[in-house]
Design a protein around this motif. Structure first.
Motif, PDB file in Angstrom:
ATOM      1  N   THR A  10      32.019 -31.875 -31.815  1.00 24.74           N
ATOM      2  CA  THR A  10      32.523 -31.445 -30.507  1.00 24.74           C
ATOM      3  C   THR A  10      33.112 -30.038 -30.573  1.00 24.74           C
ATOM      4  OG1 THR A  10      34.796 -32.281 -30.748  1.00 24.74           O
ATOM      5  CG2 THR A  10      33.108 -33.844 -29.996  1.00 24.74           C
ATOM      6  N   ALA A  11      33.082 -29.435 -31.751  1.00 27.28           N
ATOM      7  CA  ALA A  11      33.604 -28.078 -31.932  1.00 27.28           C
ATOM      8  C   ALA A  11      32.488 -27.193 -32.477  1.00 27.28           C
ATOM      9  CB  ALA A  11      34.794 -28.083 -32.891  1.00 27.28           C
ATOM     10  N   ASP A  12      32.127 -26.152 -31.738  1.00 28.35           N
ATOM     11  CA  ASP A  12      31.113 -25.197 -32.179  1.00 28.35           C
ATOM     12  C   ASP A  12      31.837 -23.928 -32.612  1.00 28.35           C
ATOM     13  OD1 ASP A  12      28.989 -23.474 -32.564  1.00 28.35           O
ATOM     14  OD2 ASP A  12      27.883 -24.167 -30.809  1.00 28.35           O
ATOM     15  N   MET A  13      31.810 -23.655 -33.902  1.00 30.19           N
ATOM     16  CA  MET A  13      32.684 -22.635 -34.472  1.00 30.19           C
ATOM     17  C   MET A  13      32.014 -21.288 -34.729  1.00 30.19           C
ATOM     18  SD  MET A  13      35.305 -24.455 -34.326  1.00 30.19           S
ATOM     19  CE  MET A  13      36.602 -23.616 -35.233  1.00 30.19           C
ATOM     20  N   VAL A  29      28.733 -18.972 -21.495  1.00 26.31           N
ATOM     21  CA  VAL A  29      28.782 -19.771 -22.724  1.00 26.31           C
ATOM     22  C   VAL A  29      29.832 -20.876 -22.608  1.00 26.31           C
ATOM     23  CG1 VAL A  29      29.319 -19.714 -25.193  1.00 26.31           C
ATOM     24  CG2 VAL A  29      27.919 -17.906 -24.187  1.00 26.31           C
ATOM     25  N   VAL A  30      30.992 -20.552 -22.060  1.00 27.96           N
ATOM     26  CA  VAL A  30      32.053 -21.553 -21.894  1.00 27.96           C
ATOM     27  C   VAL A  30      31.602 -22.642 -20.920  1.00 27.96           C
ATOM     28  CG1 VAL A  30      34.402 -21.956 -21.059  1.00 27.96           C
ATOM     29  CG2 VAL A  30      33.909 -19.975 -22.507  1.00 27.96           C
ATOM     30  N   ARG A  35      29.869 -28.321 -20.084  1.00 28.72           N
ATOM     31  CA  ARG A  35      28.858 -29.316 -19.715  1.00 28.72           C
ATOM     32  C   ARG A  35      28.442 -30.176 -20.905  1.00 28.72           C
ATOM     33  NH1 ARG A  35      26.873 -24.807 -16.931  1.00 28.72           N
ATOM     34  NH2 ARG A  35      25.256 -24.483 -18.508  1.00 28.72           N
ATOM     35  N   GLY A  36      28.494 -29.588 -22.102  1.00 23.69           N
ATOM     36  CA  GLY A  36      28.118 -30.318 -23.301  1.00 23.69           C
ATOM     37  C   GLY A  36      29.226 -31.171 -23.887  1.00 23.69           C
ATOM     38  N   GLY A  37      30.396 -31.146 -23.259  1.00 23.90           N
ATOM     39  CA  GLY A  37      31.498 -31.974 -23.735  1.00 23.90           C
ATOM     40  C   GLY A  37      32.203 -31.464 -24.972  1.00 23.90           C
ATOM     41  N   ALA A 224      23.280 -19.585 -24.301  1.00 25.05           N
ATOM     42  CA  ALA A 224      24.242 -20.610 -23.905  1.00 25.05           C
ATOM     43  C   ALA A 224      23.637 -22.010 -23.999  1.00 25.05           C
ATOM     44  CB  ALA A 224      24.730 -20.342 -22.479  1.00 25.05           C
ATOM     45  N   SER A 225      22.342 -22.126 -23.751  1.00 22.11           N
ATOM     46  CA  SER A 225      21.694 -23.440 -23.781  1.00 22.11           C
ATOM     47  C   SER A 225      21.676 -24.058 -25.171  1.00 22.11           C
ATOM     48  CB  SER A 225      20.259 -23.321 -23.256  1.00 22.11           C
ATOM     49  OG  SER A 225      19.520 -22.380 -24.031  1.00 22.11           O
TER      50      SER A 225
END
Length: 236
Positions: A10-13, A29-30, A35-37, A224-225
């Motif tokens: 759940t964390a994209d670093m 991007v945010v 949307r991706g949780g 962003a996708s």
């Protein structure tokens, strides 16, 4: 006794924006991360000594913080360019909260060498596999130590250059892995497991986890996708 912790997906670093290598704005991007949780996001656009947009970049992330519950962090991706670990740092680190250290070209005393040239050198016999592995690992470790003087460090797409130039994972010796692990631990470095680069390999991930080196999920997304979309990471 509990085993190593699973990666927090759940964390994209490590994500990029239109400020450098990406296409989309910080806000776009945010929104995709919302949307991706996702619960946390680290912006790590590529910078160098001549980068002039860092204040605007940091301000854009700060504005986005007011519109989301996602934890946003301002980082910068920097390149190790010499065997002694010299890093191409920007002149102003005032608003940077973390540094993502990358080795995308082979560091040399002069200019770093592009992967295609390294591959050609290996094919011609002017470079040896063991020499390239040692240079990459040593420069990575020394680069982390230098960058850690300025901000907390992350290691971006570890050892991916070796794969790019055609060096098999098994050529990375146990001694080289121990040196990398010791360097990460000494610098307090968090290691990114990169979705875009499929790096590090499952073998290296396993060794890092066994040594309790902190690992984080990193899409290295330029669009962003692709933020927070995991396939390789779910396998490793």
């Amino acid at each position: 006794m509990s085993g190593p912790r699973a990666l927090d997906l759940t964390a994209d670093m490590h994500v990029h924006t239109g400020f450098a290598a990406g296409r989309d704005s910080v806000g776009v991007v945010v929104s995709a991360a919302d949307r991706g949780g996702l619960t946390a996001l680290t912006f790590a656009d590529q910078v160098g000594p001549d980068t002039a947009w860092l204040p605007a970049y940091a301000d854009a992330v700060q504005r986005a913080r007011r519109r989301t519950e996602i934890r946003l962090r301002v980082a910068a991706e920097v390149e190790v360019i010499r065997p002694d670990g010299w890093v191409a740092l920007p002149s102003d680190f005032a608003k940077i909260e973390a540094v993502s250290v990358a080795v995308s070209r082979l560091p040399t005393p002069d200019d770093p060498v592009e992967p295609r040239e390294v591959r050609a050198g290996l094919a011609a016999g002017t470079l040896r596999v063991a020499q390239v592995v040692e240079t990459v690992v040593t420069a990575t470790v020394l680069g982390l130590a230098r960058a850690a003087r300025y901000a907390p460090t992350q290691l971006a797409r570890p050892l991916s250059l070796l794969n790019q130039v055609g060096i098999d994972d098994e050529a990375i010796t146990d001694d080289a892995l121990r040196a990398l692990i010791d360097g990460c631990r000494s610098a307090g470095t968090v290691v990114e497991v990169s979705e875009a680069w499929r790096s590090p390999s499952p073998r290296v991930v396993r060794r890092l986890r066994e040594a309790d080196v902190p690992l984080v999920a990193a899409s290295d997304a330029r669009y962003a996708s692709d933020v927070g979309v995991w396939q390789y990471l779910r396998r490793v």
